[in-house]
Design a protein around this motif. Structure first.
Motif, PDB file in Angstrom:
ATOM      1  N   ALA A 160      25.963  39.016  40.348  1.00 38.36           N
ATOM      2  CA  ALA A 160      24.786  38.971  41.228  1.00 38.36           C
ATOM      3  C   ALA A 160      25.180  38.442  42.601  1.00 38.36           C
ATOM      4  O   ALA A 160      26.086  37.608  42.726  1.00 38.36           O
ATOM      5  N   SER A 161      24.491  38.927  43.623  1.00 34.92           N
ATOM      6  CA  SER A 161      24.809  38.509  44.998  1.00 34.92           C
ATOM      7  C   SER A 161      24.780  36.997  45.149  1.00 34.92           C
ATOM      8  O   SER A 161      25.584  36.410  45.882  1.00 34.92           O
ATOM      9  N   GLU A 162      23.822  36.350  44.463  1.00 41.46           N
ATOM     10  CA  GLU A 162      23.696  34.903  44.560  1.00 41.46           C
ATOM     11  C   GLU A 162      24.969  34.194  44.118  1.00 41.46           C
ATOM     12  O   GLU A 162      25.299  33.113  44.624  1.00 41.46           O
ATOM     13  N   VAL A 163      25.688  34.797  43.156  1.00 45.96           N
ATOM     14  CA  VAL A 163      26.939  34.218  42.657  1.00 45.96           C
ATOM     15  C   VAL A 163      28.123  34.727  43.467  1.00 45.96           C
ATOM     16  O   VAL A 163      28.945  33.951  43.968  1.00 45.96           O
ATOM     17  N   ARG A 164      28.212  36.037  43.632  1.00 45.54           N
ATOM     18  CA  ARG A 164      29.380  36.670  44.245  1.00 45.54           C
ATOM     19  C   ARG A 164      29.623  36.177  45.669  1.00 45.54           C
ATOM     20  O   ARG A 164      30.771  35.984  46.081  1.00 45.54           O
ATOM     21  N   TYR A 165      28.566  35.971  46.425  1.00 38.85           N
ATOM     22  CA  TYR A 165      28.726  35.625  47.827  1.00 38.85           C
ATOM     23  C   TYR A 165      28.570  34.134  48.130  1.00 38.85           C
ATOM     24  O   TYR A 165      28.755  33.713  49.274  1.00 38.85           O
ATOM     25  N   HIS A 166      28.234  33.332  47.112  1.00 39.21           N
ATOM     26  CA  HIS A 166      27.940  31.929  47.400  1.00 39.21           C
ATOM     27  C   HIS A 166      28.695  30.928  46.531  1.00 39.21           C
ATOM     28  O   HIS A 166      28.857  29.778  46.931  1.00 39.21           O
ATOM     29  N   ASP A 167      29.129  31.316  45.344  1.00 43.25           N
ATOM     30  CA  ASP A 167      30.006  30.456  44.558  1.00 43.25           C
ATOM     31  C   ASP A 167      31.449  30.741  44.972  1.00 43.25           C
ATOM     32  O   ASP A 167      31.797  31.897  45.254  1.00 43.25           O
ATOM     33  N   PRO A 168      32.308  29.706  45.006  1.00 43.20           N
ATOM     34  CA  PRO A 168      33.705  29.942  45.406  1.00 43.20           C
ATOM     35  C   PRO A 168      34.421  30.828  44.389  1.00 43.20           C
ATOM     36  O   PRO A 168      34.383  30.561  43.186  1.00 43.20           O
ATOM     37  N   VAL A 169      35.072  31.883  44.876  1.00 40.22           N
ATOM     38  CA  VAL A 169      35.751  32.826  43.990  1.00 40.22           C
ATOM     39  C   VAL A 169      36.796  32.117  43.133  1.00 40.22           C
ATOM     40  O   VAL A 169      36.986  32.454  41.958  1.00 40.22           O
ATOM     41  N   MET A 170      37.455  31.125  43.705  1.00 41.37           N
ATOM     42  CA  MET A 170      38.492  30.396  42.976  1.00 41.37           C
ATOM     43  C   MET A 170      37.936  29.742  41.714  1.00 41.37           C
ATOM     44  O   MET A 170      38.649  29.557  40.735  1.00 41.37           O
ATOM     45  N   ALA A 171      36.648  29.395  41.732  1.00 38.47           N
ATOM     46  CA  ALA A 171      36.026  28.757  40.573  1.00 38.47           C
ATOM     47  C   ALA A 171      35.436  29.767  39.598  1.00 38.47           C
ATOM     48  O   ALA A 171      34.914  29.379  38.548  1.00 38.47           O
ATOM     49  N   LEU A 172      35.516  31.058  39.928  1.00 39.12           N
ATOM     50  CA  LEU A 172      34.971  32.122  39.082  1.00 39.12           C
ATOM     51  C   LEU A 172      36.059  32.968  38.431  1.00 39.12           C
ATOM     52  O   LEU A 172      35.952  33.341  37.261  1.00 39.12           O
ATOM     53  N   ASP A 173      37.102  33.281  39.198  1.00 40.07           N
ATOM     54  CA  ASP A 173      38.090  34.271  38.801  1.00 40.07           C
ATOM     55  C   ASP A 173      39.058  33.709  37.764  1.00 40.07           C
ATOM     56  O   ASP A 173      39.907  32.871  38.067  1.00 40.07           O
ATOM     57  N   GLY A 174      38.949  34.212  36.536  1.00 37.30           N
ATOM     58  CA  GLY A 174      39.803  33.751  35.443  1.00 37.30           C
ATOM     59  C   GLY A 174      41.020  34.608  35.197  1.00 37.30           C
ATOM     60  O   GLY A 174      41.647  34.503  34.147  1.00 37.30           O
ATOM     61  N   GLY A 175      41.371  35.462  36.162  1.00 39.92           N
ATOM     62  CA  GLY A 175      42.529  36.323  35.999  1.00 39.92           C
ATOM     63  C   GLY A 175      42.171  37.653  35.375  1.00 39.92           C
ATOM     64  O   GLY A 175      40.996  37.955  35.144  1.00 39.92           O
ATOM     65  N   LEU A 176      43.190  38.449  35.079  1.00 39.71           N
ATOM     66  CA  LEU A 176      42.986  39.819  34.619  1.00 39.71           C
ATOM     67  C   LEU A 176      42.022  39.917  33.457  1.00 39.71           C
ATOM     68  O   LEU A 176      41.121  40.758  33.450  1.00 39.71           O
TER      69      LEU A 176
END
Length: 285
Positions: free
Chosen positions: A204-220
């Protein structure tokens, strides 16, 4: 001049027309924040007139929410486990699902406290400090060391510890997982990045554009962080200690497999309010 009731009505209508989910709640939060009022004030004094500058601030906030900025980002803070926590661009916004992880671990820590033990908690990737501070607020016989790869996030967490009166029991270090950690802990806990890289763009835009990607992206495959935690936890866990992690809704078996391969056995799990498996707890085999 705008009245309090008129501003509440305008806020609700604008957010609803824009298709904002939970428009009435978000409108109330925004109006109450910028007018420094409570729900009871809208009942007791609906015709209270507001300074034009306050009404302008509310309307600016509504424009930001209509652009899909999360309401708590606009307010700059969010409640978690009864605590008032500041947010920053470097931190995830703590969410109710993560309270499931706290609930899973509390009986273990309470049992330890009842036996006269002092628990030392290691919170990996602490962000706002939400998880560790929830434990400290519930059990006085605990201290916490919190890590984050982001110095800005760690500064936010330390500020939240101070705001909530727990600065003396809360320490923080910049560390990539266990890299700068020394000592052993009763509980090692983490809400790590667990979204597969390919799925980040579908959030969701609320997450994708406002939460830091580094704290979301768990790798492949979304599991990189669990591999790091399972590989390092044994060196920093007390003999009868526990490791607990938040997981994605479909990651239970994969995460259990990673920890079992690292020498751990599942000791407990918990579902979130949506009925999804959300938290796992492990002990050494």
């Amino acid at each position: 001049m705008t009245t309090l009731s008129a501003l509440h009505r305008e806020a609700r209508d604008r957010l609803a027309e824009a298709g904002i989910e939970n428009a009435a709640l978000d409108a109330r939060l925004i109006v109450e924040h910028f007018t420094a009022t409570r729900r009871v004030d809208a009942i007791r004094a609906p015709d209270r007139t507001l300074d034009p500058g306050i009404a302008t601030a509310v309307r600016d906030a509504l424009r930001r929410r209509i652009a899909r900025e999360p309401v708590h980002r606009i307010l700059g803070r969010r409640e978690f486990y009864g605590l008032d926590l500041k947010l920053s661009p470097a931190t995830l916004e703590p969410r109710p699902d993560t309270e499931t992880l706290v609930d899973l671990c509390l009986p273990f820590l309470r049992e330890r406290a009842a036996a006269g033990g002092v628990s030392r908690i290691l919170d990996l990737g602490t962000g706002t400090g939400a998880i560790a501070l929830a434990f400290l607020s519930q059990i006085p016989q605990t201290t916490a060391l919190c890590t984050d790869i982001s110095a800005e996030a760690l500064e936010t967490a330390l500020s939240n510890a101070d705001i909530n009166g727990m600065k003396g029991r809360f320490g923080g270090i910049v560390s990539n997982w266990f890299e700068a950690v020394d000592g052993n802990f009763t509980l090692i806990v983490s809400n790590p990045p667990y979204i597969p890289t390919r799925d980040i763009g579908m959030l969701a835009s609320e997450v994708r554009y406002h939460d830091p990607v580094m704290a979301l992206d768990g790798g492949l495959d979304g599991l990189d962080a669990y591999r790091s935690i399972a590989a390092g936890a044994g060196r920093h866990l007390e003999e009868a200690g526990r490791v607990a992690v938040e997981i994605g809704f479909d990651q239970r078996q994969d995460v259990i497999g990673i920890f079992e391969a690292g020498g751990f056995a599942l000791k407990g799990s918990a579902k979130d309010l949506g009925g999804n498996e959300r938290a796992l707890m492990f002990a050494r085999l």
